[in-house]
Design an enzyme around this catalytic site. Structure first.
Site, PDB file in Angstrom:
ATOM      1  N   ARG A 204     -25.203 -26.244  -3.757  1.00  0.00           N
ATOM      2  CA  ARG A 204     -25.348 -24.931  -3.134  1.00  0.00           C
ATOM      3  C   ARG A 204     -24.513 -24.935  -1.870  1.00  0.00           C
ATOM      4  O   ARG A 204     -24.621 -25.851  -1.050  1.00  0.00           O
ATOM      5  CB  ARG A 204     -26.806 -24.618  -2.783  1.00  0.00           C
ATOM      6  CG  ARG A 204     -27.043 -23.221  -2.246  1.00  0.00           C
ATOM      7  CD  ARG A 204     -27.157 -22.197  -3.364  1.00  0.00           C
ATOM      8  NE  ARG A 204     -28.486 -22.264  -3.972  1.00  0.00           N
ATOM      9  CZ  ARG A 204     -28.712 -22.820  -5.158  1.00  0.00           C
ATOM     10  NH1 ARG A 204     -27.706 -23.350  -5.862  1.00  0.00           N
ATOM     11  NH2 ARG A 204     -29.922 -22.852  -5.671  1.00  0.00           N
TER      12      ARG A 204
ATOM     13  N   SER B  24       2.655  17.000   7.838  1.00  0.00           N
ATOM     14  CA  SER B  24       2.665  16.330   9.130  1.00  0.00           C
ATOM     15  C   SER B  24       1.921  17.194  10.132  1.00  0.00           C
ATOM     16  O   SER B  24       1.900  18.422  10.029  1.00  0.00           O
ATOM     17  CB  SER B  24       4.110  16.108   9.594  1.00  0.00           C
ATOM     18  OG  SER B  24       4.160  15.785  10.965  1.00  0.00           O
TER      19      SER B  24
ATOM     20  N   ASN C 260       5.134  13.964   2.703  1.00  0.00           N
ATOM     21  CA  ASN C 260       4.907  12.523   2.753  1.00  0.00           C
ATOM     22  C   ASN C 260       4.257  12.007   1.461  1.00  0.00           C
ATOM     23  O   ASN C 260       3.440  12.702   0.849  1.00  0.00           O
ATOM     24  CB  ASN C 260       3.999  12.165   3.930  1.00  0.00           C
ATOM     25  CG  ASN C 260       4.667  12.416   5.269  1.00  0.00           C
ATOM     26  OD1 ASN C 260       5.854  12.139   5.427  1.00  0.00           O
ATOM     27  ND2 ASN C 260       3.914  12.948   6.224  1.00  0.00           N
TER      28      ASN C 260
ATOM     29  N   LYS D 213       7.695  18.249   6.397  1.00  0.00           N
ATOM     30  CA  LYS D 213       7.431  16.936   5.803  1.00  0.00           C
ATOM     31  C   LYS D 213       6.706  17.039   4.464  1.00  0.00           C
ATOM     32  O   LYS D 213       5.859  17.896   4.240  1.00  0.00           O
ATOM     33  CB  LYS D 213       6.599  16.064   6.745  1.00  0.00           C
ATOM     34  CG  LYS D 213       7.315  15.609   7.998  1.00  0.00           C
ATOM     35  CD  LYS D 213       8.514  14.733   7.687  1.00  0.00           C
ATOM     36  CE  LYS D 213       8.135  13.376   7.143  1.00  0.00           C
ATOM     37  NZ  LYS D 213       7.396  12.538   8.092  1.00  0.00           N
TER      38      LYS D 213
END
Length: 453
Positions: A318, A279, A287, A285
């Site tokens: 087309r 973090s 993550n 942290k």
């Protein structure tokens, strides 16, 4: 002219090799490969003189063309083939003025673009298949390694009954094996030549048209379809659907892992690396950065798949706008899935598993996760409804008293009248209530191995 770039997120969301396939160079080379193969096919059938072939083939190298200039011209022409064919003609004329008149003979812009795209998709398929095979191998190894590692099964995000980590991973493996099977199954339909000329009849090539089509398909090593598919896009939509499913299954892996990494759970983690998952403000942290990519791709893919479906009802021979809607959509899907796969390949082989934490979490409910086991055993003695009602009451008392379910059951006369102390101890041991978890692992791995062989 300096073109703006968008490379900041590419390494995170896209495999570099896949981005190269769908780069400007890759797109141009796909179309030029079509033009070179067309010239070879027409020369081999006698439609164009053999002496012009060298000039055309030599000019069909993407590095010879100014991408920025082509980009400006596409905005005027309405597709990428028209300015490219003009530029190709100029390149050919510089080498052999007579040869220029035979460039792109009998083809239309969509033939060039669709066939070029199919060549790109063939290369993309090879990458996807290789990566899916590697991921399946890693999943099989992890499933076997943790086949007997008990953990809480979770339904509606609540602890349910025990499962094993291997069983969970085997579920991921089964989905990947099915996707690998699907990719093999769709190849004959997807890897098809597009060659119909102005309105799909190849009238401009007269009686030699079908022979040229056959020779062209052989040159490109593509299947020759029953007829041109200018406005029948099911082939591409089928592939997009499989890509969407792959993204979804990888998103499931990312979602499960991210939930297992939550602080309150802390059972399985992405492998650590310097600086990974940190973090900008919270040093503690860790993550799930790979899981985020897998979930993100699974979130974005359905919209892209929906675009492909929405572009199916194309007008007559087309399309106006619906065909255009595909041009960036399918490449984006391929790139998204490739990026998600790269993240899965970084994570799965090195999963960090805390088996002790899993056992700890299984005990958090103080035996409640095994109430079903007791209820079923007791049902054989007093009937299903009576057993269910009695164990439900015991569970409520355990919660109210903050007691272990084993203690409450041991003090319930209607329970101990039918279940011994040893029986209760065994019923409340997670290792004895894993059902067919081991078998599911073995079957998933067997399916993987059978497909690989």
């Amino acid at each position: 002219m300096s073109s703006p770039t968008n490379h900041l997120f590419d390494a995170y969301f896209t495999q570099p090799a896949m981005r190269q396939i769908f780069s400007d160079h890759g797109r141009l080379q796909g179309m030029l490969d079509f033009e070179a193969a067309l010239a070879r096919a027409e020369a081999s059938t006698g439609l164009i003189p053999a002496e012009v072939l060298g000039a055309i083939v030599t000019a069909c190298r993407a590095e010879r063309y100014d991408v920025d200039a082509l980009a400006m011209d596409i905005g005027i022409a309405g597709n990428s083939a028209i300015p490219l064919v003009k530029a190709l003609g100029k390149q050919v004329a510089e080498q052999n003025p007579m040869a220029e008149r035979y460039v792109h003979l009998g083809a239309t812009s969509q033939d060039v673009m669709d066939s070029g795209l199919v060549l790109q998709l063939r290369a993309a398929l090879q990458l996807l298949e290789n990566d899916l095979a590697r991921l399946a191998d890693a999943l099989a190894e992890q499933a076997l390694l943790h086949a007997a590692t008990p953990m809480a099964g979770r339904t509606w995000l609540q602890q349910a009954t025990p499962v094993t980590l291997g069983m969970k991973i085997a579920g991921w493996l089964g989905a990947i094996t099915r996707h690998r099977q699907r990719l093999v199954e769709i190849k004959p339909r997807l890897l098809c030549l597009q060659f119909g000329g102005a309105s799909g009849s190849l009238a401009a090539l007269g009686d030699q048209a079908f022979g040229v089509a056959q020779a062209l398909a052989a040159e490109l090593q593509l299947n020759l379809p029953d007829q041109p598919w200018h406005t029948h896009r099911d082939r591409l939509v089928e592939f997009a659907s499989v890509l969407g499913m792959i993204a979804g299954s990888l998103g499931k892996v990312g979602r499960d892992l991210s939930l297992l990494m939550q602080t309150e759970v802390a059972e399985v983690f992405e492998p650590g690396a310097p600086g990974k998952g940190g973090s900008s403000t919270m040093p503690h942290k860790r993550n799930p950065v790979s899981g985020a990519v897998m979930i993100g791709a699974a979130t974005r893919a359905p919209g892209l798949v929906a675009t492909m479906f929405a572009a199916m009802p194309q007008e007559h021979e087309r399309s106006l706008g619906l065909w255009h809607a595909e041009w960036e959509t399918l490449p984006q899907l391929c790139c998204l899935v490739s990026g998600s796969l790269q993240q899965a390949l970084q994570v799965v082989p090195g999963l960090a598993v805390d088996a002790e934490r899993m056992l700890h979490n299984l005990q958090m409910t103080q035996g409640l996760v095994l109430a079903e086991a007791v209820s079923i055993a007791l049902a054989r003695c007093i009937g299903r409804d009576a057993a269910h009602h009695l164990i439900e009451q015991c569970c409520r008392r355990a919660v109210e008293q903050g007691a272990h379910l084993r203690e409450v059951l041991g003090n319930e006369p209607q329970v101990i009248a039918h279940l011994s102390v040893d029986a209760l101890d065994r019923l409340l041991d997670p290792a004895h209530y894993l059902g067919q978890a081991q078998r599911w692992v073995e079957r998933a791995v067997a399916d993987h191995q059978a497909f690989t062989l």
